[in-house]
Structures are given as structure tokens and as C-alpha cells.
Design an enzyme around this catalytic site. Structure first.
Site: not given
Length: 507
Positions: A125, A146, A158, A196
Site C-alpha cells: 500500500s 493493491h 490499483e 491515497n
């Protein structure tokens, strides 16, 4: 030598039987793939299989899956007693501890076991996929895959392409993601990947507004939920994840971008973390979870509307938008600002103080109303240091007469919801400019991974690229802070009248 991946993935190996590993194993099995699950602890694999069984039974109970399908999915997951048992897999994904050295060691070991065509994927991550692949003999077959927790319910994944990752590998993993019921989002290997990275603006700008004392954390959360449609406010989110998790992530991404002010955290977050006010896990964060929740302060007793005279401009930069008219009574309108008890202004981006000065109006009577995110669900009122309590009370009474909830903030360019959303849009425009991902993939990742009301490029188009740019320019001019510099991607599309999703043309 470039290794060509298998043409179709039919067998998947999963290393690591924690929450992420078992979730990946579950969606792969439900998607019809044979799965081998390995962990250095056989007991961990046993617990994982039981957790998968329990989750599948919940799906059966809720009629989301038949008992036969659940039994078949569970039967597809086999325990691997050693890494060597993964030798027949077409793809192996690791979900072990988030440490670079541990992942590199595992990938070196896997290369000795699997076939040359096997794809090696990491569920990292936060670590660099490039760094993980750097120890491999065939880095072209290493890719990031991910997932988000809980994997069966978070329908986005992802797919991180490092500089040496083969395009064929990426396409295979995109197809595989679709097969296991997830929307694959392709991203370059960059700090925070897509989800993120895109999520930085929401909490960071919320913290910045709090640090400026624009409003309380409770009021800021309420505005962003009622007016902008977020499922939870930034401070509810920070309390849920815990500052001991969120602050290091914010600081890490800021450092990974070499101190770029766009990602600069706000000092009060670390101060609160140091004080142990972490959130739900400690019983107290921005909210106190050991006491009944406090309601927002009730507006003062309403004034008599019959005695209130109101004026607002019908043209110019602070004019009343037509969409706001149904939320206000028109009985007390007067012809000039000099006759009025209350002056309502609707600047898009400027603060109230500079607006009243530029228009030559009486600041004591003036209240600004957010024209971008104002509706029957609620409107944000902005007051300057000169605004009288009577003017504010009368304005609240005007909206209350139409059953419209009001939120009050101190003077701030861009209000709250427009400012936060504009910062989100500006950030993803910068991501598109950097080639982190396509606008379509970023929109999908944000909707599915962060639960925002809509994708930020779509949102920016709804608001209008020129309006988003205007807000960012005013923030930049007011604070002189590089965090608010408009992204070139945004500037060009606003100037050209294009959709924010319009791609760059390659010459």
C-alpha cells in the site's frame, strides 16, 4: 531477456494469510480461480479459511450467493505447506508485512520456485514497487496489485506499473481484476498511488480550515456532509482511521514528494497525535467517544422577519444566483443597500471582507452566502469581523423561514465545501499532469476507494473548471501558499473551455 506472461491466469498463489491475503484468496476463488494460500504459520491459514467460510455463509444468508457457489468457491482454496507448492501458479501475490526487505527476500525466493511466465504481484500500500522489483531477475513481470480492506466489498484495485513492468503483465492483471469482480485502476509507481494520493486534499484542507479557526471540527464535518454530500467529514474520518495511522501517512507522502507544499500536513495533527488524542481507538480524538455526542449549537432566537429589510446585488461578482432564490423570502427586499438591515452577498471565491470593501458596502450589515454548494439541504453563511450579530441572526431567520439549515463560518476565501472540493479537483488535475493515472481511472478509484459523491474530474466539470480555477487563484492570492498553486492541467482546460477529463494531445 523479457519474459512473456501467461495468456490467461487460472491459478493464483497468495502469500500471507492475514486480512488482506485471505480477502484476495476469497475474491479469486469466487471468481473461479484455483487458489493456493501460503503463510509461514499453518494456524494462520486455518484461521483464514474459517474467516472466508464465515464470510461466504453471510453472503448465502443474505441471498447474494447460493450455497452451491459458496461451497465451490471454498473448495477452490487449498493450503500450501511451502513456497515450493506455488510452482504451478500463473500469478503469485504477496500480502505480507509492509517492510521492503521482507518483500524483496520473498520475491527472490519466489523466482527460484515459479515458472518464468508467472506474474509476481505485490499488495503493498505504500512501498515502491520499483524497489521491490529491483532485486528480481525478471523485474518486467513484477506488478503492484493493491486491494483495499475488506477486499470482497471494496470493488477497486490499483494496478501499479513500475518503470520496467511489461505492458502485457499490466493488461493481464487488468483482465484478472475484472474477473474477480474489481475495477482495475492502472497507475504509475508514485507516492500514494491513486487512492491515497487523491485523498490527501480532503483531510489536509479540512485540517487547514480548522487551524485557521474558520469553524469548529463539528461544523466543518457537518458542512461537508450536508452541502457537499460526503459520507463523513474529515475529522470523523481521521478519528476512524486514527491519527497514529493518518499522520505518518501524511508526513510520508509529503516527504516522498520532497517537501512539496501541496502535500504539507498541518501542525495541529501531530500535536494531537502526541497528546494521545488518536480517535475512536483511544476513546477521544476530535470527538469524545466516552460521552454522548454534542449537537451543533442552536441558532439564537429568530428575529421578527417583518421588520427586516434585505438587499442583495442582482449583477456583478457577488450577485444572487438564480438557484438560490427559492431558499429565500422576497417580501423584505429593498431597493438599495443603504436602506437594508441585511446585505446578502454571494462571492464565489473571495472572502467577505475584501468583497464588501471592493463594492463599497457597509460591512456591519453584510453576510456572505455560499453560491456553489447552497441548497435546501443547507447553506453556509460567512461573516467578517465587522458583521453584527443582528445581521447574522436576521440572515439565519430568512433561511429558517424556508426550512433551510444554515452553517456559520468565519471569513475564509472559498467558504468550506467549495474550497475543499476545489483542492481535491486541483490535486487530481496535477496527478493527471504527472501521468499518475488517467482521469477516468482516477474518478473510478476515488468513487470506489474513497466513497466520494462523484469522481473529482466529473465534479470539477459540474462546478465548472473556471469556477474551480477562480477559487484556487483566490486561495493562492490570499495566503501566498504554494499548496494552492493551480495545476497547469486545470488552468489550460479552464482557459480553453474543455472538460477537465480532456486528454493531452501527443504531438
Amino acid at each position: 531477456m523479457v519474459v512473456n506472461p501467461v495468456q490467461s491466469v487460472g491459478a493464483v498463489g497468495v502469500v500471507g494469510a492475514g486480512a488482506m491475503g485471505r480477502g484476495i484468496a476469497q475474491v479469486c476463488a469466487v471468481g473461479g480461480l484455483a487458489v493456493k494460500l501460503y503463510d509461514s504459520s499453518a494456524e494462520a491459514v486455518g484461521r483464514a479459511l474459517q474467516a472466508v467460510r464465515d464470510d461466504l455463509m453471510v453472503a448465502v444468508t443474505r441471498s447474494k450467493m447460493s450455497q452451491a457457489d459458496a461451497d465451490q468457491a471454498l473448495a477452490r482454496i487449498k493450503m500450501a505447506s511451502a513456497l515450493s507448492d506455488l510452482q504451478g501458479c500463473d500469478l503469485v501475490v504477496e500480502a505480507i508485512i509492509e517492510q521492503l526487505e521482507a518483500k524483496q527476500k520473498l520475491f527472490r525466493s519466489l523466482e527460484l520456485v515459479v515458472t518464468p511466465q508467472c506474474i509476481l504481484a505485490t499488495n503493498t500500500s505504500s512501498l515502491s514497487v520499483t524497489a521491490i522489483a529491483s532485486v528480481c531477475t525478471h523485474p518486467e513481470r513484477v506488478v503492484g496489485w493493491h486491494f483495499f480492506n475488506p477486499v470482497p466489498r471494496m470493488k477497486v484495485v490499483e494496478i501499479i506499473q513500475a518503470p520496467r513492468t511489461s505492458d502485457d503483465v499490466v493488461q493481464q492483471v487488468v483482465s484478472l481484476s475484472q474477473k474477480v469482480g474489481h475495477r482495475g485502476v492502472v497507475t504509475s509507481d508514485s507516492p500514494g498511488f491513486v487512492v491515497n494520493h487523491a485523498g490527501r486534499a480532503f483531510v489536509t484542507e479540512g485540517l487547514k480550515l480548522l487551524a485557521e479557526r474558520s469553524a469548529s471540527h463539528q461544523e466543518l464535518d457537518a458542512i461537508l456532509k450536508a452541502c457537499a454530500g460526503f459520507r463523513m467529514g474529515p475529522f470523523e474520518l481521521l478519528d476512524l482511521t486514527g491519527l497514529d495511522v493518518s499522520v505518518p501517512v501524511m508526513e510520508s507522502i509529503h516527504a516522498q514528494y520532497f517537501g512539496d507544499d501541496r502535500y504539507r500536513p498541518v501542525a495541529l495533527a501531530r500535536t494531537r497525535m502526541t497528546a494521545g488524542l488518536l480517535g475512536r481507538k483511544t476513546g477521544q480524538g476530535f470527538y469524545d467517544y466516552n460521552s454522548p455526542p454534542k449537537a451543533l449549537a442552536v441558532a439564537p432566537a429568530l428575529v421578527q422577519l417583518e421588520t427586516v429589510k434585505v438587499w442583495w446585488p442582482i449583477e456583478g461578482p457577488a450577485a444572487m444566483p438564480d438557484a438560490m432564490l427559492p431558499n429565500l423570502p422576497v417580501e423584505g427586499l429593498c431597493q438599495s443597500p443603504e436602506e437594508a438591515d441585511v446585505i446578502l452577498l454571494f462571492p464565489i471565491a473571495r472572502d467577505l471582507s475584501s468583497t464588501v470593501v471592493s463594492l463599497g458596502l457597509d460591512a456591519s450589515k453584510a453576510v456572505a452566502v455560499d453560491p456553489t454548494f447552497g441548497s435546501a439541504s443547507g447553506v453556509t453563511l460567512m461573516v467578517s469581523p465587522a458583521t453584527t450579530r443582528h445581521a447574522l441572526n436576521a440572515t439565519q431567520a430568512l433561511f429558517a423561514s424556508k426550512s433551510v439549515k444554515t452553517f456559520v463560518i468565519a471569513d475564509s476565501p472559498g467558504y468550506v465545501a467549495p474550497r475543499v472540493v476545489a483542492c481535491i479537483v486541483n490535486l487530481v488535475c496535477e496527478m493527471a499532469q504527472q501521468g499518475v493515472a488517467t482521469p477516468a481511472d482516477i474518478d473510478a478509484a476515488v468513487r470506489l476507494g474513497l466513497g466520494y459523491p462523484c469522481g473529482p474530474f466529473e465534479w470539477g466539470d459540474r462546478i465548472g473548471a473556471n469556477r474551480v480555477l477562480h477559487i484556487m487563484q483566490e486561495l493562492f492570492a490570499t495566503f501566498g501558499d504554494q499548496r494552492y498553486r493551480p495545476a497547469p492541467w486545470l488552468v489550460r482546460r479552464a482557459e480553453l473551455g474543455l472538460s477537465l477529463s480532456a486528454p493531452d494531445r501527443q504531438i
